[in-house]
Design a protein around this motif. Structure first.
Motif, PDB file in Angstrom:
ATOM      1  N   ASP A 181       0.822  -1.167   0.074  1.00 12.56           N
ATOM      2  CA  ASP A 181      -0.118  -0.262  -0.014  1.00 12.56           C
ATOM      3  C   ASP A 181       0.704   1.313   0.298  1.00 12.56           C
ATOM      4  O   ASP A 181       1.624   1.546   0.082  1.00 12.56           O
ATOM      5  CB  ASP A 181      -0.917   0.039   0.935  1.00 12.56           C
ATOM      6  N   GLU A 182       0.055   2.640   0.084  1.00 14.27           N
ATOM      7  CA  GLU A 182       0.601   3.867  -0.105  1.00 14.27           C
ATOM      8  C   GLU A 182       2.132   3.620   1.062  1.00 14.27           C
ATOM      9  O   GLU A 182       3.144   4.535   0.034  1.00 14.27           O
ATOM     10  CB  GLU A 182       0.023   4.373   0.012  1.00 14.27           C
ATOM     11  N   PRO A 183       1.739   3.474   2.019  1.00 11.25           N
ATOM     12  CA  PRO A 183       2.537   3.430   3.732  1.00 11.25           C
ATOM     13  C   PRO A 183       4.106   2.727   3.385  1.00 11.25           C
ATOM     14  O   PRO A 183       5.105   2.594   3.846  1.00 11.25           O
ATOM     15  CB  PRO A 183       1.984   3.507   4.553  1.00 11.25           C
ATOM     16  N   GLY A 184       3.582   1.922   2.059  1.00  9.10           N
ATOM     17  CA  GLY A 184       4.349   0.333   1.598  1.00  9.10           C
ATOM     18  C   GLY A 184       4.397  -0.681   2.951  1.00  9.10           C
ATOM     19  O   GLY A 184       5.345  -1.289   3.015  1.00  9.10           O
ATOM     20  N   THR A 185       3.428  -0.958   3.947  1.00  7.19           N
ATOM     21  CA  THR A 185       3.150  -2.288   4.156  1.00  7.19           C
ATOM     22  C   THR A 185       2.481  -3.407   2.756  1.00  7.19           C
ATOM     23  O   THR A 185       2.058  -3.453   2.372  1.00  7.19           O
ATOM     24  CB  THR A 185       1.826  -2.267   5.410  1.00  7.19           C
ATOM     25  N   PHE A 186       2.917  -4.379   3.027  1.00  9.22           N
ATOM     26  CA  PHE A 186       3.196  -5.340   2.747  1.00  9.22           C
ATOM     27  C   PHE A 186       2.086  -6.566   3.341  1.00  9.22           C
ATOM     28  O   PHE A 186       2.066  -6.714   4.412  1.00  9.22           O
ATOM     29  CB  PHE A 186       4.209  -6.856   2.903  1.00  9.22           C
ATOM     30  N   THR A 187       0.689  -6.603   2.525  1.00 10.49           N
ATOM     31  CA  THR A 187       0.067  -7.162   2.738  1.00 10.49           C
ATOM     32  C   THR A 187      -0.334  -8.984   1.789  1.00 10.49           C
ATOM     33  O   THR A 187      -0.828  -8.763   0.612  1.00 10.49           O
ATOM     34  CB  THR A 187      -1.480  -7.022   2.742  1.00 10.49           C
ATOM     35  N   MET A 188       0.294 -10.061   2.360  1.00  9.56           N
ATOM     36  CA  MET A 188      -0.124 -11.174   1.768  1.00  9.56           C
ATOM     37  C   MET A 188      -1.099 -11.780   1.561  1.00  9.56           C
ATOM     38  O   MET A 188      -1.973 -11.512   2.204  1.00  9.56           O
ATOM     39  CB  MET A 188       1.226 -12.568   2.819  1.00  9.56           C
ATOM     40  N   PHE A 189      -1.608 -12.746   0.407  1.00  7.60           N
ATOM     41  CA  PHE A 189      -2.339 -12.736  -0.736  1.00  7.60           C
ATOM     42  C   PHE A 189      -2.225 -14.134  -0.751  1.00  7.60           C
ATOM     43  O   PHE A 189      -2.977 -14.695  -1.068  1.00  7.60           O
ATOM     44  CB  PHE A 189      -3.034 -11.840  -0.924  1.00  7.60           C
ATOM     45  N   ARG A 190      -1.270 -14.434  -1.210  1.00  7.82           N
ATOM     46  CA  ARG A 190      -0.264 -16.078  -1.364  1.00  7.82           C
ATOM     47  C   ARG A 190       1.045 -16.830  -1.304  1.00  7.82           C
ATOM     48  O   ARG A 190       1.285 -15.123  -0.973  1.00  7.82           O
ATOM     49  CB  ARG A 190      -1.329 -16.096  -3.034  1.00  7.82           C
ATOM     50  N   ARG A 191       0.918 -17.506  -1.624  1.00  5.91           N
ATOM     51  CA  ARG A 191       2.746 -18.078  -1.504  1.00  5.91           C
ATOM     52  C   ARG A 191       3.288 -19.340  -2.219  1.00  5.91           C
ATOM     53  O   ARG A 191       1.712 -20.069  -2.373  1.00  5.91           O
ATOM     54  CB  ARG A 191       2.880 -18.773  -0.157  1.00  5.91           C
ATOM     55  N   ALA A 192       4.009 -19.710  -2.865  1.00  2.73           N
ATOM     56  CA  ALA A 192       4.583 -19.845  -3.422  1.00  2.73           C
ATOM     57  C   ALA A 192       5.937 -21.526  -2.323  1.00  2.73           C
ATOM     58  O   ALA A 192       6.245 -20.441  -1.579  1.00  2.73           O
ATOM     59  CB  ALA A 192       5.395 -20.090  -4.293  1.00  2.73           C
TER      60      ALA A 192
END
Length: 161
Positions: A98-109
């Motif tokens: 997002d804009e502030p740089g927060t990573f939000t996971m939605f899937r993984r390999a």
């Protein structure tokens, strides 16, 4: 006796910044925007190595590891290696930023180290470098996820630099 090993993941064919590609912005389809990928630290979803944008030409991560000879072959451990002995893997986490740089996971390999051919792993222990090469876009144009084994990934032993 433990040996030092590096695992290098060389990725190409990243899926882009939107998943699914070309998704309408009308809210009828779950859409992820500003998609990025990184290697997840063991047992820490919030600790990621070298986050790369989903539209990068390629991405490379190098992971420090140690190996130990065990009755069933070679066990690989390290800060980015997950799972129990005999079930080791590396997670590539896909998420939005997002804009502030927060990573939000939605899937993984899940790159399964148990799928590395034994002769390749033995050679990598001698040379010091195990390289996994793979494309990161699935058949639908989205980020590659789930279990990743050959032929989706190619493992080779190479001289450590």
């Amino acid at each position: 006796m433990d040996s030092d090993l590096h695992i290098r993941i060389d990725a190409v064919d990243l899926p882009g910044l939107t998943c699914p590609p070309g998704a309408p912005a009308d809210g009828h389809v779950q859409t992820y925007r500003n998609v990025h990928v990184a290697v997840q630290r063991r047992a820490r979803r919030d600790d990621l190595l070298d986050i790369q944008p989903g539209d990068a030409t390629s991405a490379t991560w190098t992971l420090p590891c140690t190996t130990t000879a065990v009755a069933t072959g070679t066990d690989v451990k390290g800060p980015y290696v997950q799972g129990r002995a005999g079930e080791r893997f590396v997670h590539l986490s896909w998420g939005t930023v997002d804009e502030p740089g927060t990573f939000t996971m939605f899937r993984r390999a899940k790159l399964l180290l148990g799928a590395v051919p034994a002769d390749v792993l033995d050679a990598a222990v001698r040379t010091g470098l195990l390289v996994g090469r793979l494309g990161l876009t699935d058949a639908h144009g989205c980020p590659l996820c789930a279990r990743v084994v050959p032929p989706a990934i190619t493992w080779t032993a190479e001289p450590a630099v």
